[in-house]
Motif scaffolding. Sequence first.
Motif, PDB file in Angstrom:
ATOM      1  N   ILE A   1      -1.599  -5.599   0.228  1.00  0.00           N
ATOM      2  CA  ILE A   1      -3.051  -5.860   0.249  1.00  0.00           C
ATOM      3  C   ILE A   1      -3.795  -4.867  -0.631  1.00  0.00           C
ATOM      4  O   ILE A   1      -4.654  -5.246  -1.440  1.00  0.00           O
ATOM      5  CB  ILE A   1      -3.579  -5.803   1.699  1.00  0.00           C
ATOM      6  CG1 ILE A   1      -3.008  -6.967   2.510  1.00  0.00           C
ATOM      7  CG2 ILE A   1      -5.106  -5.823   1.722  1.00  0.00           C
ATOM      8  CD1 ILE A   1      -3.257  -6.850   3.998  1.00  0.00           C
ATOM      9  N   VAL A   2      -3.469  -3.586  -0.502  1.00  0.00           N
ATOM     10  CA  VAL A   2      -4.139  -2.557  -1.298  1.00  0.00           C
ATOM     11  C   VAL A   2      -3.833  -2.758  -2.779  1.00  0.00           C
ATOM     12  O   VAL A   2      -4.707  -2.593  -3.639  1.00  0.00           O
ATOM     13  CB  VAL A   2      -3.723  -1.151  -0.832  1.00  0.00           C
ATOM     14  CG1 VAL A   2      -4.229  -0.091  -1.809  1.00  0.00           C
ATOM     15  CG2 VAL A   2      -4.272  -0.879   0.569  1.00  0.00           C
ATOM     16  N   GLY A   3      -2.584  -3.130  -3.096  1.00  0.00           N
ATOM     17  CA  GLY A   3      -2.220  -3.387  -4.488  1.00  0.00           C
ATOM     18  C   GLY A   3      -3.039  -4.515  -5.090  1.00  0.00           C
ATOM     19  O   GLY A   3      -3.544  -4.416  -6.216  1.00  0.00           O
ATOM     20  N   GLU A   4      -3.194  -5.603  -4.320  1.00  0.00           N
ATOM     21  CA  GLU A   4      -4.006  -6.729  -4.802  1.00  0.00           C
ATOM     22  C   GLU A   4      -5.467  -6.328  -4.942  1.00  0.00           C
ATOM     23  O   GLU A   4      -6.157  -6.743  -5.887  1.00  0.00           O
ATOM     24  CB  GLU A   4      -3.883  -7.908  -3.833  1.00  0.00           C
ATOM     25  CG  GLU A   4      -2.507  -8.568  -3.838  1.00  0.00           C
ATOM     26  CD  GLU A   4      -2.410  -9.701  -2.834  1.00  0.00           C
ATOM     27  OE1 GLU A   4      -3.440 -10.012  -2.197  1.00  0.00           O
ATOM     28  OE2 GLU A   4      -1.315 -10.266  -2.694  1.00  0.00           O
ATOM     29  N   PHE A   5      -5.929  -5.516  -3.996  1.00  0.00           N
ATOM     30  CA  PHE A   5      -7.319  -5.047  -4.058  1.00  0.00           C
ATOM     31  C   PHE A   5      -7.547  -4.194  -5.298  1.00  0.00           C
ATOM     32  O   PHE A   5      -8.550  -4.362  -6.009  1.00  0.00           O
ATOM     33  CB  PHE A   5      -7.642  -4.255  -2.785  1.00  0.00           C
ATOM     34  CG  PHE A   5      -9.048  -3.753  -2.711  1.00  0.00           C
ATOM     35  CD1 PHE A   5     -10.098  -4.611  -2.408  1.00  0.00           C
ATOM     36  CD2 PHE A   5      -9.334  -2.415  -2.954  1.00  0.00           C
ATOM     37  CE1 PHE A   5     -11.397  -4.148  -2.344  1.00  0.00           C
ATOM     38  CE2 PHE A   5     -10.635  -1.943  -2.900  1.00  0.00           C
ATOM     39  CZ  PHE A   5     -11.665  -2.815  -2.587  1.00  0.00           C
ATOM     40  N   GLU A   6      -6.618  -3.280  -5.589  1.00  0.00           N
ATOM     41  CA  GLU A   6      -6.754  -2.413  -6.766  1.00  0.00           C
ATOM     42  C   GLU A   6      -6.708  -3.234  -8.054  1.00  0.00           C
ATOM     43  O   GLU A   6      -7.476  -2.984  -8.985  1.00  0.00           O
ATOM     44  CB  GLU A   6      -5.614  -1.371  -6.779  1.00  0.00           C
ATOM     45  CG  GLU A   6      -5.643  -0.381  -5.638  1.00  0.00           C
ATOM     46  CD  GLU A   6      -6.804   0.598  -5.736  1.00  0.00           C
ATOM     47  OE1 GLU A   6      -7.474   0.614  -6.784  1.00  0.00           O
ATOM     48  OE2 GLU A   6      -7.050   1.335  -4.771  1.00  0.00           O
ATOM     49  N   THR A   7      -5.815  -4.221  -8.073  1.00  0.00           N
ATOM     50  CA  THR A   7      -5.740  -5.088  -9.254  1.00  0.00           C
ATOM     51  C   THR A   7      -7.048  -5.846  -9.446  1.00  0.00           C
ATOM     52  O   THR A   7      -7.551  -5.984 -10.562  1.00  0.00           O
ATOM     53  CB  THR A   7      -4.573  -6.085  -9.115  1.00  0.00           C
ATOM     54  OG1 THR A   7      -3.350  -5.358  -8.983  1.00  0.00           O
ATOM     55  CG2 THR A   7      -4.488  -6.999 -10.328  1.00  0.00           C
ATOM     56  N   GLY A   8      -7.598  -6.352  -8.326  1.00  0.00           N
ATOM     57  CA  GLY A   8      -8.873  -7.060  -8.387  1.00  0.00           C
ATOM     58  C   GLY A   8      -9.993  -6.162  -8.872  1.00  0.00           C
ATOM     59  O   GLY A   8     -10.837  -6.580  -9.675  1.00  0.00           O
TER      60      GLY A   8
END
Length: 324
Positions: A73-80
């Motif tokens: 989730i954090v990885g997707e958030f950072e990518t976003g």
Amino acid sequence: MNVSPRQLRMFLALSESLNFSKTAERLFMTQPALSKAIQDLETTLGLPLFERTTRSVRLTPGGARMATLARSIVGEFETGLQRMQSSAEREALQLSIACWPSLAYVVLPDVCAAMERRFRAPQVTVYDCANSACIQRLLDHQADFALASVAPSHPDLVYEELLRDRFVLLASGRWRKQVRPRMHLEELLALPLITLTDASTAMRYMSAAYLQRGIEYRPKMQVDQATTVAGLVKKDVGVAVLPYLGVVPILGMRGMRGMQMCEIVDGPLRSVGIVTRRMGNPTSVALAAMEEVRAITQQMMARHAGWIIPPSPGTVRQGEKPRR
């Protein structure tokens, strides 16, 4: 479920170090604050994430599975966030200007060159159109600002007058013998006048000038583009009545040598300025572009003194108080 990305980052940091004091130090927070954040997360999830003893901290089986999910989730958030930042940077470099074609010819090349020097790869859109279309582009939020003319009292717009330009007569061929270097409005009525259409400020200013004298302004021909006017004048179809800034591009065209430009002594002065929306804040690129426009128009007034006139003494500029 009210779980913030910050809570997930705290959870992941602790799941890697398994040490409250070291994690708190790394996150620049107190150990009690970290413990409270983890407890709140466990309460929200309804699941214990860590097993704590006086000597050790370790993930529960459920906590280990949650850490895998949290990492994703954090990885997707950072990518976003990175995509959003990249998009914001591209948007910040977007610049849209609405401007008369003749004014665009003499002002905007220098403005765009300056923007290239000051910013990395700015994306510039120029809407070169009639005055009314420029104003509408601005009102429709399609342009950051306009270089045009508008009533200073417009409720939704702010007008900063930069200069005023004189109206001139342009003649060629046989019509050169019919004109003098200085002409009066009433003398023009005997000539086959060619001007721009009613959508232009040129027509509006000239009509108003004749109306003040109780005369209806009825030119022989009206066209949309100044280049078309130039072609008609070159072929001796008639003489052009244009603002000086509209004549500058024509005089620079090939084949336009031999043109006679005459001052209309009692002609109107066309106001030219920066138009912005009253509500909203311009981007840094738009502010820089307007700054360049001001500098360039100052240089133009110096180069074309007598034809291009400084703003009216009583003009209220953006950010200034009216003079008393």
